[in-house]
Design an enzyme around this catalytic site. Structure first.
Site, PDB file in Angstrom:
ATOM      1  N   GLY A  37      46.090  24.906  45.573  1.00 44.13           N
ATOM      2  CA  GLY A  37      45.831  24.266  46.847  1.00 44.13           C
ATOM      3  C   GLY A  37      44.699  24.813  47.683  1.00 44.13           C
ATOM      4  O   GLY A  37      43.835  25.558  47.223  1.00 44.13           O
TER       5      GLY A  37
ATOM      6  N   ASN B 170      39.020  27.555  37.520  1.00 38.51           N
ATOM      7  CA  ASN B 170      39.906  26.464  37.869  1.00 38.51           C
ATOM      8  C   ASN B 170      40.013  26.431  39.384  1.00 38.51           C
ATOM      9  O   ASN B 170      40.897  27.018  39.967  1.00 38.51           O
ATOM     10  CB  ASN B 170      41.282  26.693  37.223  1.00 38.51           C
ATOM     11  CG  ASN B 170      42.301  25.704  37.714  1.00 38.51           C
ATOM     12  OD1 ASN B 170      41.964  24.569  38.037  1.00 38.51           O
ATOM     13  ND2 ASN B 170      43.548  26.138  37.803  1.00 38.51           N
TER      14      ASN B 170
ATOM     15  N   GLU C 238      41.246  37.485  34.337  1.00 37.55           N
ATOM     16  CA  GLU C 238      42.392  37.765  33.464  1.00 37.55           C
ATOM     17  C   GLU C 238      42.410  36.840  32.251  1.00 37.55           C
ATOM     18  O   GLU C 238      43.257  36.988  31.372  1.00 37.55           O
ATOM     19  CB  GLU C 238      43.698  37.633  34.261  1.00 37.55           C
ATOM     20  CG  GLU C 238      44.176  36.214  34.517  1.00 37.55           C
ATOM     21  CD  GLU C 238      43.427  35.482  35.648  1.00 37.55           C
ATOM     22  OE1 GLU C 238      42.472  36.057  36.186  1.00 37.55           O
ATOM     23  OE2 GLU C 238      43.786  34.342  35.956  1.00 37.55           O
TER      24      GLU C 238
ATOM     25  N   GLN D 167      38.941  33.072  47.794  1.00 35.73           N
ATOM     26  CA  GLN D 167      38.683  32.217  48.953  1.00 35.73           C
ATOM     27  C   GLN D 167      39.353  32.786  50.207  1.00 35.73           C
ATOM     28  O   GLN D 167      38.770  32.785  51.297  1.00 35.73           O
ATOM     29  CB  GLN D 167      39.190  30.794  48.658  1.00 35.73           C
ATOM     30  CG  GLN D 167      38.432  30.119  47.514  1.00 35.73           C
ATOM     31  CD  GLN D 167      39.202  28.980  46.871  1.00 35.73           C
ATOM     32  OE1 GLN D 167      40.281  28.610  47.346  1.00 35.73           O
ATOM     33  NE2 GLN D 167      38.669  28.445  45.780  1.00 35.73           N
TER      34      GLN D 167
ATOM     35  N   SER E 133      48.772  27.783  39.382  1.00 41.56           N
ATOM     36  CA  SER E 133      47.709  27.212  40.214  1.00 41.56           C
ATOM     37  C   SER E 133      47.722  25.697  40.171  1.00 41.56           C
ATOM     38  O   SER E 133      47.177  25.043  41.049  1.00 41.56           O
ATOM     39  CB  SER E 133      46.335  27.679  39.727  1.00 41.56           C
ATOM     40  OG  SER E 133      46.260  29.066  39.742  1.00 41.56           O
TER      41      SER E 133
ATOM     42  N   HIS F  98      38.472  33.399  36.610  1.00 39.39           N
ATOM     43  CA  HIS F  98      39.689  34.076  36.172  1.00 39.39           C
ATOM     44  C   HIS F  98      39.361  35.233  35.241  1.00 39.39           C
ATOM     45  O   HIS F  98      39.282  35.046  34.040  1.00 39.39           O
ATOM     46  CB  HIS F  98      40.629  33.086  35.489  1.00 39.39           C
ATOM     47  CG  HIS F  98      41.258  32.143  36.455  1.00 39.39           C
ATOM     48  ND1 HIS F  98      42.396  32.446  37.152  1.00 39.39           N
ATOM     49  CD2 HIS F  98      40.868  30.926  36.874  1.00 39.39           C
ATOM     50  CE1 HIS F  98      42.703  31.445  37.952  1.00 39.39           C
ATOM     51  NE2 HIS F  98      41.784  30.503  37.807  1.00 39.39           N
TER      52      HIS F  98
ATOM     53  N   GLY G 249      46.196  30.824  42.901  1.00 39.18           N
ATOM     54  CA  GLY G 249      47.291  29.978  43.351  1.00 39.18           C
ATOM     55  C   GLY G 249      46.800  28.578  43.613  1.00 39.18           C
ATOM     56  O   GLY G 249      45.592  28.316  43.544  1.00 39.18           O
TER      57      GLY G 249
ATOM     58  N   CYS H 275      40.255  33.989  42.420  1.00 42.19           N
ATOM     59  CA  CYS H 275      40.356  32.528  42.554  1.00 42.19           C
ATOM     60  C   CYS H 275      40.767  32.164  43.987  1.00 42.19           C
ATOM     61  O   CYS H 275      39.976  32.360  44.905  1.00 42.19           O
ATOM     62  CB  CYS H 275      41.295  31.958  41.510  1.00 42.19           C
ATOM     63  SG  CYS H 275      41.045  30.187  41.305  1.00 42.19           S
ATOM     64  N   LEU H 276      41.992  31.697  44.204  1.00 38.08           N
ATOM     65  CA  LEU H 276      42.434  31.426  45.577  1.00 38.08           C
ATOM     66  C   LEU H 276      42.292  32.695  46.419  1.00 38.08           C
ATOM     67  O   LEU H 276      41.879  32.644  47.586  1.00 38.08           O
ATOM     68  CB  LEU H 276      43.881  30.929  45.591  1.00 38.08           C
ATOM     69  CG  LEU H 276      44.475  30.678  46.966  1.00 38.08           C
ATOM     70  CD1 LEU H 276      43.996  29.347  47.534  1.00 38.08           C
ATOM     71  CD2 LEU H 276      46.002  30.705  46.929  1.00 38.08           C
TER      72      LEU H 276
END
Lengths: 353, 1022
Positions: free
Chosen positions: A217, A285, A329, A247, A44, A327, A215, A243-244
């Site tokens: 960006g 994150n 995980e 989104q 990420s 996260h 991931g 996370c990503l």
């Protein structure tokens, strides 16, 4: 000697200990006390320069079990104090790094001014003026970071396969290996796939459930994956975004995304379940978050940050799909969120039986 | 979930007197609890007989009982006050024991008192080893293995199962003397056959030896819904086997991987869940250094010493949150300025705690550190890196400690021996070993300290060897900055470069190297938080801004680590002073290094600095803050150590100055002062050389009292009984660098009187005369005292008042000071004048209800006494006794006769309608003893002087014995002949005793029928 030069002109001095080269990237700080190895190898962080706020990094060296991917994807690393083992590791992977840098002042600056592009200038005999020149030219290079291919031109990689087991497809946008480890605790077939796969290609793998991974960006940079996710939702495919991936799922379901000032980067972020009011700590994150004000009716908020009340978890009202901004995980960070994998596997079984 | 609806009044149980292992941290916890309860507008009933505490200041609780924490008194208070709930998790083990006793008697059920927070069932599960172990096994947590064997064969088999090394204990052994570390089977055979020869029939206990395992503590908070957070994790640098209270510890943890830590964290949560703990809890784990196996050592279901440390290190108020959770709130409902309290602090600095030892006072120097706690206090230091924090912590222990230089003179063999012996000097020894070329691997084998920490010390030695040349001027700015960033003090550099501290300081300042101040920030800079607590560092940028407020500033210097002679009392005084200065319109700045104090709670001073109390750090702060005044007289003797240097630097001091200090502390000058003003001292001589000592021998009538200059807690003071002891003592003192030593005749049949005097420069006010119960010659801190005085008539009191006024005038004393008088018949002698707030002030405040410190502060700021209330000392309609609490029951090795050197760790008080009632209550408050009633057996020395007492006791129906038998121990011992057998007997059987005739007389009167224990009033109504 070495310098970190931010795009607003602020500079910080340090001692160069990584690869003998310069690095350009968005400068972010991470407040985790432990888990530097996991952070350094978390995909990420692709293209970013990470500054660690913890006073001492590298105390336990590099351990075989704590890689989140085979190598660091960062553009640079910044420490207050660093151990030799970690600086060797960074050198080996050609990552520039500075130590003895005033990480607290940097953190406060980023907190106030927002995260921004920076150049990590390595040099043995560098004057500040030279460093500023280097940073000017380096910045131009940075504009064009290509979308990274974590599968290295392969469409899919079989992680675990068994004909009688439910099949989970993990869309790898920069997957942390801990996500696969968490899934491995269940009896499942697992395949990693590229985010550029078409809907048909994906369906040809006969998935029983899909995970959208973490991931790097801006999620808007993944139009194909957003469309793919929409199609999967239409298929009532059990879906879990992390996370990503959270989104992407939100965008696919019609929500909007905004960029936060300095994001959430740490292992101590409290989240609260909206229905049960239970609280747990999570590793986070992210720089982008789902906008509250125009959330589509189909999405229900399941978790919120107790720090700034931003959306951390979503559940689709009419589809077997949910997501988590943090996260679950872990690695680094708290393990409390791991039940979400169980919840996902349960939804896969519910949908297929 | 809002708080329980039906709660209107709460009983809060304190921790009683300060003793080793249970100190001022519980006053801090109690204060937070009180604040939280007051925020809820609850009526608070507080029980704690410790007068030195802030929590017992009448301004806090609604009803404060300075009564013994025993079933008898608690039950009467409950019956009288009818609280709805009781809170016992903030008063240490004392309060937990009390609540269990109240519960088991059925009293709580009878009066429908709800136990708040952690339940009784949970307490049982954590206190009972077997229950705890079975609970741990059900949730899959490993615990150290242990088994009991009844024969040699079964012992061998058990050892093979446990694996080697293991620990073999005889079940009856006392003090660990019957414990062996067994390395292999051969050793096992030898030891077992040895035991067999001793023909011991008792079972043998075998424990897994976790030698060299790493030790971690998690401070966890859980609410009634099961939400839980780890406020902070602590790593003990000393490996398992040394009590956590005696270990150097660091936070955040440094030598675990994230995976290991997170698994430990989840384990802590499942332990909290299975035990259904509510509130703050401390869970200890051990981790094997190579296999990384983890075991649970214990769970403490209450706030602890570590909670106080963690609260100060992170700013997270564990005790306050524990209280709120006990009331029924959940973590998500509680907020502070960061936001939700359901938040795990993350730090960008390193916090180190080092315990303060006084082995020389407790005679424990030859005993290695072990599982039984013996440190008397602690310091905390913060730095931007480990090295900076470590060196700061070392100098915080005592301003006279100069870095890691102490062990340079040790011979190699001695160095190795001490290192293996586990002394409190470990860091100095390690530093010296690195100087002599030892490797990290070798030192690890010798110490079991994790290599990462050893390497940090090694790096320090490398830095000093690299940076330090022969002279100061050769030191470059870059090198000096590097040294300062690693915590090297000016005084250390001065010593290494053979120059003076002030020259190093001037040189450093000429290079523009000054410390920066960073906030104690639980978010590592991620969130913007308005901070009021700071630490100093040579890293980063200064974040202490807005220095020019509208109000003038006062800087109060704290008392440093608690130790014998200087404890909780000075915390009380500092906090009361801070409050008074605030009322007078001052911006207050507190400087301290002791995490277990109330003064370092961020709510009492406008700004708090956690730094060592050294000249360097205080001058840095004075230059930074530019206070109008610096106040040294509220922190005991410690701040006076910098008086000289602060005076030389023209720092504006409030009230106290160097010449007053010299006149009172330099025995020679004081003697002249007394003579010049027509006052009297006991007949005495000043000795400065050994020759003078020999000359004196012809005139002396023994016993004499020896008083060196500039001491606290009677350090170095002695009662000397013969010529040989006299010469030995003086030789020691004079060779140790003492100059003027006072040799004072012992005043027979004299009464010692302590007075604390408030002076505005013109008039004085004496709130109370404290008459000592023990005779002159026993340190005032170890003596019981009573007020109003019993044997002083009005004329004598007037005379004492007059002499006090004369001293105040002659020395130009304003504010507060203390005089110790001795009264022999009609004659008054002056023993000592202490030109600062003294240990007795908190007791005087509680006994009289007068805010003594507040009055003193007003005087110091120029207000006349005539503008304040009260004008004359109150006539108390009751008696109050203060009694000292000695460490001998905990450490029988430390036992010695009471003398002019202080040994007590804490104090209690008793209030009564009669002197006897007050005295007996004070005795009952010291420890939970079983008190004798007529018909019970008492021991008394067979002495002529004791005949009257024996008669009196017999008349009351007590059975008097003069012999001691283990099988039939008496309930009380009057040991009046210094019989060491009898003392040992009392300590072994945990029996109360008295050792002086005066106290014995008081005790005999207190044990008589005439003494009833009816008086039971909170101090608010007195």
């Amino acid at each position: 000697m070495g310098f970190l030069i931010l795009s607003d002109g602020t500079y910080f001095q340090g001692r160069s200990i990584g690869a003998s080269q310069d690095g350009v990237g968005e400068v972010v700080f991470n407040t985790s006390l432990l888990g530097y190895q996991e952070i350094l190898t978390d995909p990420s962080y692709l293209g970013q320069i990470i500054s660690f706020t913890a006073p001492h990094i590298g105390n336990v060296g590099m351990n075989a079990h704590n890689y989140e991917s085979s190598k660091p994807h960062i553009s640079g690393a910044i420490f207050r104090n660093i151990s030799q083992e970690v600086s060797f590791f960074l050198k080996k992977h050609r990552i520039p790094a500075l130590t003895d840098l005033d990480t607290r002042a940097l953190t406060l600056h980023l907190r106030e001014k927002g995260s921004q592009l920076g150049t990590l200038v390595h040099s043995n005999d560098c004057s500040l003026r030279n460093a500023l020149n280097i940073s000017q030219s380096a910045k131009k290079k940075a504009q064009s970071i290509e979308q990274y291919d974590f599968l290295e031109n392969r469409a899919s990689i079989v992680v675990k396969s068994h004909p009688n087991l439910r099949h989970i497809v993990v869309v790898d946008c920069g997957l942390k290996s801990s996500i696969l480890n968490c899934l491995s605790n269940f009896s499942l077939s697992i395949t990693r796939v590229s985010p550029n796969l078409s809907f048909d290609e994906l369906m040809s793998l006969k998935p029983d459930g899909v995970i959208l991974s973490n991931g790097p960006g801006d999620p808007d940079a993944y139009p194909n994956l957003i469309a793919l996710t929409q199609a999967l939702l239409d298929q009532h495919m059990p879906l879990f975004g992390i996370c990503l991936g959270h989104q992407i799922f939100a965008l696919a379901a019609g929500a909007k995304i905004f960029k936060m000032k300095s994001g959430h980067h740490g292992a101590n972020h409290p989240v609260q379940c909206v229905t049960s009011r239970r609280v747990f700590m999570s590793s986070q994150n992210h720089h982008y978050a789902v906008l509250d004000s125009c959330l589509p009716e189909a999405l229900k908020v399941t978790y919120r940050s107790l720090l700034d009340h931003t959306i951390i978890g979503l559940q689709h009202q009419y589809r077997p799909a949910f997501s988590f901004q943090g996260h679950p995980e872990a690695h680094p960070g708290p393990h409390e969120g791991m039940f979400l994998f169980k919840q996902f596997v349960q939804s896969v079984f519910d949908a297929t039986s | 979930m809002p708080r329980h609806k039906n709660l209107k009044s709460i009983l809060l149980i304190g921790s009683g007197p300060v003793c080793i292992g249970q100190g001022s941290e519980f006053d801090y916890a109690g204060m937070q609890a009180l604040k939280a309860l007051k925020e809820e507008s609850l009526r608070v009933i507080l029980v704690n007989p410790n007068p030195a505490t802030l929590m017992t200041d009448p301004s806090w609780a609604d009803a404060t009982y300075l009564e013994p924490i025993t079933y008898e008194f608690l039950s009467r208070i409950i019956e009288k006050e009818r609280p709805h709930g009781v809170l016992a998790t903030l008063g240490g083990q004392t309060a937990l024991n009390a609540i269990v006793a109240l519960y088991e008697s059925g009293l709580l059920a009878q009066f429908q008192v709800e136990i708040l927070g952690t339940s009784i069932e949970t307490l049982y599960q954590t206190e009972n080893r077997a229950l705890f172990q079975s609970q741990m096994l059900t949730i899959g947590q490993s615990i150290p293995k242990s088994c009991t064997a009844y024969s040699q064969d079964s012992a061998l088999m058990a050892m093979q199962t446990l694996g080697f090394p293991c620990i073999l204990r005889q079940s009856f052994s006392l003090g660990g003397s019957g414990a062996w570390v067994i390395q292999n089977e051969a050793e096992a055979q030898v030891t077992l056959s040895h035991l067999n020869r001793l023909s011991l029939q008792d079972p043998i206990i075998l424990d897994e030896a976790l030698i060299g395992w790493l030790e971690f503590e998690l401070e966890v908070i859980r609410d009634c819904l099961g939400n839980a957070i780890v406020v902070c994790a602590i790593e003990n640098i000393d490996p398992l086997g040394i009590h956590t209270g005696d270990s150097v510890s660091v936070t955040p943890i440094q030598t675990l991987t994230d995976r290991e830590y997170q698994e430990m964290r989840m384990a802590a949560f499942s332990i909290m869940n299975v035990l259904q703990l509510v509130g703050g809890c401390n869970i200890q784990f051990a981790v094997h250094p190579t296999t990384r196996q983890r075991v649970v050592i214990e769970a403490n279901p209450r706030v602890s010493r570590s909670s106080a440390l963690v609260s100060k290190a992170t700013g997270f108020p564990i005790a306050k949150v524990t209280t709120q959770l006990a009331l029924g709130y959940t973590l998500d409902e509680l907020t502070d300025q960061i936001g939700s309290m359901a938040f795990e602090p993350t730090l960008d600095y390193v916090v180190i705690k080092i315990p303060k030892f006084q082995d020389e006072k407790l005679f424990l120097e030859s005993i290695p550190l072990g599982p039984k706690m013996r440190s008397v206090g602690e310091v905390m230091a913060i730095g931007s890196c480990f090295a900076e924090s470590l060196q700061s912590a070392l100098t915080s222990l005592d301003p006279s400690i100069i870095g890691l230089n102490d062990c340079r003179a040790l011979l190699l063999d001695e160095l190795k021996k001490q290192m293996k012996a586990r002394t409190p000097k470990m860091f100095w020894l390690i530093a010296e070993a690195f100087r002599r070329g030892f490797t990290v691997e070798r030192l690890y084998e010798m110490t079991f300290i994790a290599p990462w920490f050893l390497r940090q010390v090694q790096q320090l030695i490398q830095i000093e060897q690299y940076c330090l040349g022969d002279s100061l001027v050769e030191l470059s700015r870059q090198d000096l900055r590097h040294l300062k960033k690693h915590g090297y003090t000016d005084s250390y550099l001065a010593q290494c470069l053979k120059t003076t501290e002030s020259k190093v300081r001037d040189y450093r300042k000429s290079l523009h190297l000054t410390p920066r101040y960073h906030p104690i920030d639980s978010t590592a800079g991620e969130l913007s938080v308005e901070a009021s607590s700071f630490y100093s560092s040579y890293h980063g940028l200064c974040e202490r801004l807005d220095l020019n407020g509208a109000r003038p500033k006062i800087m109060v210097i704290g008392s440093g680590p608690n130790h014998i002679g200087q404890g909780l009392e000075f915390d009380y005084i500092c906090v009361k002073a801070l409050q008074a200065f605030s009322r007078e319109g001052y911006e207050t700045i507190m400087v301290h290094c002791n995490p277990s104090t109330v003064a370092t709670d961020e709510s009492f001073a406008d700004t708090l600095y956690f730094t060592p109390l050294t000249v360097e750090k205080i001058l840095d702060l004075v230059e930074k803050e530019q206070p109008r005044y610096v106040a040294l007289q509220f922190g005991g003797q410690t701040p006076l150590k910098v008086l000289d240097a602060l005076t030389a630097a023209d720092v504006p001091l409030l009230g106290l100055n160097f010449s007053i200090f010299q006149q009172t502390e330099d025995r020679k000058k004081f003697r002249t002062f007394i003579q010049e003003h027509g006052l009297a001292q006991p007949p005495n001589h000043i000795v400065s050389t050994l020759a003078e000592a020999y000359d004196l021998l012809f005139f002396l009538e023994f016993p004499v009292i020896i008083r060196p200059s500039f001491v606290i807690g009677g350090q170095g003071m002695k009662v000397v009984v013969d010529a040989r002891m006299f010469i030995d003592t003086l030789t020691d003192l004079l060779q140790g660098g003492a100059d003027a030593v006072l040799v004072e005749s012992y005043l027979h049949a004299a009464i010692e009187v302590d007075v604390d005097v408030i002076s505005d420069g013109e008039t004085i006010f004496i709130p109370a005369f404290l008459e000592h119960i023990e005779a002159v010659g026993i340190h005032s801190g170890d003596s019981a005292c009573i007020t109003p005085p019993l044997s002083l008539n009005q004329d004598l009191l007037m005379a004492l008042q007059q002499q006090s006024r004369l001293i105040a005038h002659a020395l130009h004393l304003t504010g507060i000071f203390n005089i110790q008088f001795a009264v022999q018949g009609e004659k008054i002698f002056i023993l000592e004048v202490n030109p600062r707030a003294s240990r007795t002030i908190p007791f005087v405040c509680k006994a009289t209800g007068i805010d003594v410190v507040g009055m003193a502060v007003e005087c110091l700021l120029g207000k006349p006494l005539s503008s304040m209330l009260p004008q004359c000392p109150p006539k108390l309609p009751y008696y109050v006794v203060k009694e000292a609490v000695l460490p001998f029951y905990q450490w029988p090795q430390a036992f010695c006769e009471l003398g002019p050197e202080m040994r007590s760790t804490g104090e209690v008080m008793g209030i009564g309608k009669t002197p006897e009632e007050a005295y007996l209550k004070s005795q009952m408050a010291t420890r939970p003893f079983h008190w004798p009633k007529p018909g019970d057996m008492l021991y008394i020395s067979e002495l002529q002087e004791a005949m009257v007492l024996i008669e009196a006791l017999r008349r009351q129906g007590y059975i008097i014995v003069h012999q001691l038998h283990d099988a039939t121990p008496p309930l009380y011992l009057f040991i009046l002949d210094k019989n060491s057998e009898a003392f040992r007997f009392a300590l072994k059987h945990h029996l109360p005793y008295t050792s002086t005739l005066r106290a014995a007389e008081m005790m005999v009167r207190s044990l008589s029928d005439a003494c009833s224990l009816n008086f039971l009033e909170p101090i608010q109504v007195l």
